[in-house]
Write a protein that holds these residues in place. Structure first.
Motif, PDB file in Angstrom:
ATOM      1  N   THR A 132       8.495   3.765  -8.827  1.00  0.00           N
ATOM      2  CA  THR A 132       7.156   3.221  -8.571  1.00  0.00           C
ATOM      3  C   THR A 132       7.027   2.614  -6.841  1.00  0.00           C
ATOM      4  N   SER A 133       7.929   2.807  -6.472  1.00  0.00           N
ATOM      5  CA  SER A 133       7.772   2.554  -5.032  1.00  0.00           C
ATOM      6  C   SER A 133       7.308   3.583  -4.192  1.00  0.00           C
ATOM      7  N   SER A 134       6.848   3.036  -2.865  1.00  0.00           N
ATOM      8  CA  SER A 134       6.261   4.010  -1.864  1.00  0.00           C
ATOM      9  C   SER A 134       7.824   4.260  -0.999  1.00  0.00           C
ATOM     10  N   ALA A 135       8.717   4.160  -1.109  1.00  0.00           N
ATOM     11  CA  ALA A 135      10.005   4.590  -0.408  1.00  0.00           C
ATOM     12  C   ALA A 135      10.881   5.321  -1.217  1.00  0.00           C
ATOM     13  N   SER A 136      11.814   5.955  -0.753  1.00  0.00           N
ATOM     14  CA  SER A 136      12.631   6.775  -1.745  1.00  0.00           C
ATOM     15  C   SER A 136      13.798   5.789  -2.408  1.00  0.00           C
TER      16      SER A 136
END
Length: 614
Positions: A561-565
């Motif tokens: 759900t994160s905008s980062a890997s």
């Protein structure tokens, strides 16, 4: 399509059908689907549709056979609060579109005859949504005929699709008026000040409604067999032109209503008050209980309906449901429908309150508003994924525990609160369209693969967004003439609601259809036990397993759900030695017994299946 639009569609299709279907090559071939009536509720995928807003198959019924103007017949396709022309013929013509999405059950918004227009001068709107019923025994002429409903049900069944009717027992259309409130704005009068029965007979002027028994001695409400005429909190009357408007005829008598004024939706008024002016039925009365058992039992008998979604369930007393629900299940069994699905609308995000209706009111299932609220908080708003873990811990509260929770219809948005894509955009005003699209796809992955019965709100698969709840989330699938609909940007598409939106190549349609196909192919994803494997105190990984109902290995679903890997190790069954991908990049083996390595791109998900176990 401009370059940005092309990039969005290309990115989405990488997320959606092509990638998902390609990654199933190593999976076992799907088992043959059972006969549609043999499927248990958790095996289905529901498509919720408002008939008026789906497809206009017959322009000849747009006015519902009513003469006059828009304030008489209610048809005005340019006004969001009026009839737009969708009907049963249109739905029947589009069944292949619904089947292609992967839906195996259709929840049909109320199709009973409604009061065409309600509201004071300048505040009028129409009963296009179906919740202002006057005749509970016939199809609203705006939608078609009983014969056309039979045709629709038969055509759905021929495709293996069940049909669930939306039903209402809490109220009827606003017909009854109160002499004390000429402006129809009566404040709620409670039991403390206005008990059901006071000695001394009837208060207020006699009711000139033509019904017998008005001057008989007053009786208490704990003896309904002797009841004639209660002491009403207000003095009800029925306008002369509507004295016989309700069907069956007994519904025209004010004795079968609470007549206490508008609910405040707090305390006792939640069950005894008029729902925004709608006539609140006295559901404690056995005449009302038995009357509705007969009314809705006939819809099962006559049309072979497969289930009921029950509107405003929390606003009706428990004793009513304790009689009504088993009567409907028995009626369905007698008709040869063994898995009749009943689920109530309890508009509350607290799983404890939802569970109460399965334990006390004896509902087999309720719409999972807790799931909706939690997924919105975690995926649309970036809340901690541990909130999902906590949600599923509450499954034990339902009558029947975690097994019963698998039959709760889950959803992301609806016709009252609004669409999931709208929640995503509001929560992320600076997000790119690519990010919005990925969050919407991720929300649907949670919906399709987690426990429960996934319920798709019509239009979501075409990227509909809306401007909010209620009328603002009830767009037309056929070309719309509503300006406030047509100025919306759809998700993942250059289309607008000013054109027909039945595109099977729409990115979200493809994504949902591919997920639905995977869910059908893998019984664990619909009927399997669910185990939460990993969560965190912020945005990031959320992992859960579904165990095949026949035993054997697990299917692991991991969302980022994160905008980062994000990379990490997920606890799994230590007996599993090898894994195969069902969607996304899945490691072929555990890094150590009981530890499975994952690496996910921003706002992505994987679905991995245990290939061999010790």
């Amino acid at each position: 399509m401009n370059g940005k639009g092309s990039m969005i569609v290309g990115a989405t299709r990488a997320l959606a059908g092509a990638a998902l279907l390609a990654s199933t090559a190593a999976a076992a071939a799907p088992a043959p689907a059972p006969a549609y009536r043999d499927r248990t509720p958790e095996q289905d995928l529901i498509y919720f549709v408002l008939p008026d807003r789906f497809e206009n198959g017959d322009t000849g019924n747009d006015h519902g056979g009513i003469a006059g103007g828009r304030l008489e017949h209610g048809f005005d396709p340019a006004a969001k609060g009026f009839y737009h022309g969708g009907d049963l013929k249109g739905l029947t013509a589009r069944l292949d579109y619904i089947a292609g999405l992967g839906a195996t059950a259709i929840w049909l918004g109320p199709i009973y005859k409604n009061k065409p227009v309600q509201g004071g001068p300048g505040q009028e709107s129409a009963g296009y949504h179906g919740y202002w019923i006057t005749d509970f025994t016939q199809v609203d002429p705006h939608f078609g005929t009983a014969a056309e409903l039979k045709t629709f049900v038969a055509a759905a069944h021929a495709r293996g699709i069940k049909v669930y009717l939306d039903i209402i027992t809490n109220h009827t259309a606003d017909v009854i008026k109160y002499r004390e409130c000429p402006k129809n704005d009566c404040a709620y009068r409670g039991l403390g000040d206005y008990p059901h029965s006071r000695r001394g007979g009837i208060t207020g002027a006699p009711i000139n409604d033509g019904f017998a028994g008005i001057d008989k001695p007053q009786q208490r409400f704990d003896n309904f067999e002797q009841l004639t005429r209660p002491d009403f909190a207000y003095t009800p009357y029925v306008p002369k032109n509507e004295v016989r408007v309700k069907v069956p005829a007994w519904l025209n008598d004010p004795i079968y209503y609470h007549n206490r004024g508008d609910s405040t939706f707090r305390g006792e008024s939640s069950q005894l008050g008029d729902f925004s002016g709608l006539d609140d039925l006295f559901t404690e009365n056995p005449r009302v209980v038995n009357g509705f058992i007969e009314i809705f039992g006939r819809w099962i008998d006559d049309f072979g309906i497969d289930g009921f979604r029950i509107d405003t369930a929390r606003h009706v007393n428990s004793e009513f449901w304790q009689a009504f629900v088993p009567a409907m299940i028995e009626r369905a069994r007698a008709r040869g429908i063994p898995n009749f699905h009943i689920f109530g609308e309890v508009f509350d995000p607290d799983p404890g309150m939802l569970a109460r209706f399965t334990k006390v009111d004896r509902y087999p299932a309720v719409l999972d508003f807790a799931f909706q609220a939690t997924v919105t908080d975690v995926i649309a708003k970036g809340g901690p994924t541990e909130r999902l873990a906590r949600l599923f811990q509450m499954d034990s509260l339902y009558e029947g525990g975690a097994a019963a929770a698998m039959r709760l219809p889950t959803f992301l948005g609806n016709h009252d609160m609004g669409r999931f894509a709208h929640f995503v955009r509001v929560a992320n005003p600076q997000a790119s369209e690519d990010e919005v699209l990925k969050r919407v796809v991720l929300g649907h992955a949670m919906l399709l693969f987690a426990r429960g019965v996934p319920t798709i709100y019509y239009g979501d698969e075409q990227g509909f967004v809306g401007d909010g709840g209620d009328q603002d989330a009830r767009e037309d699938m056929f070309p719309s003439r509503v300006a406030s609909y047509n100025d919306n940007r759809l998700v993942g598409s250059a289309a607008t609601t000013a054109m027909s939106n039945f595109d099977p190549k729409a990115p979200l349609y493809e994504a949902i259809a591919a997920m639905a196909a995977l869910r059908r192919a893998e019984p664990a994803l619909s009927r399997g036990e669910q185990i939460v494997r990993l969560s965190s105190d912020g945005p990031g990984l959320f992992a859960f397993s579904r165990r095949a109902p026949s035993g054997g290995g697990e299917i692991l679903v991991v969302l980022n759900t994160s905008s980062a890997s994000v990379a990490g190790n997920v606890p799994v069954d230590p007996a599993t030695r090898a894994w195969q991908p069902l969607h996304g990049r899945c490691a072929s083996a555990a890094s150590a017994p009981g530890s499975y390595p994952v690496e996910l791109a921003p706002l992505d998900f994987i679905v991995c299946k245990a290939a061999s176990i010790d």
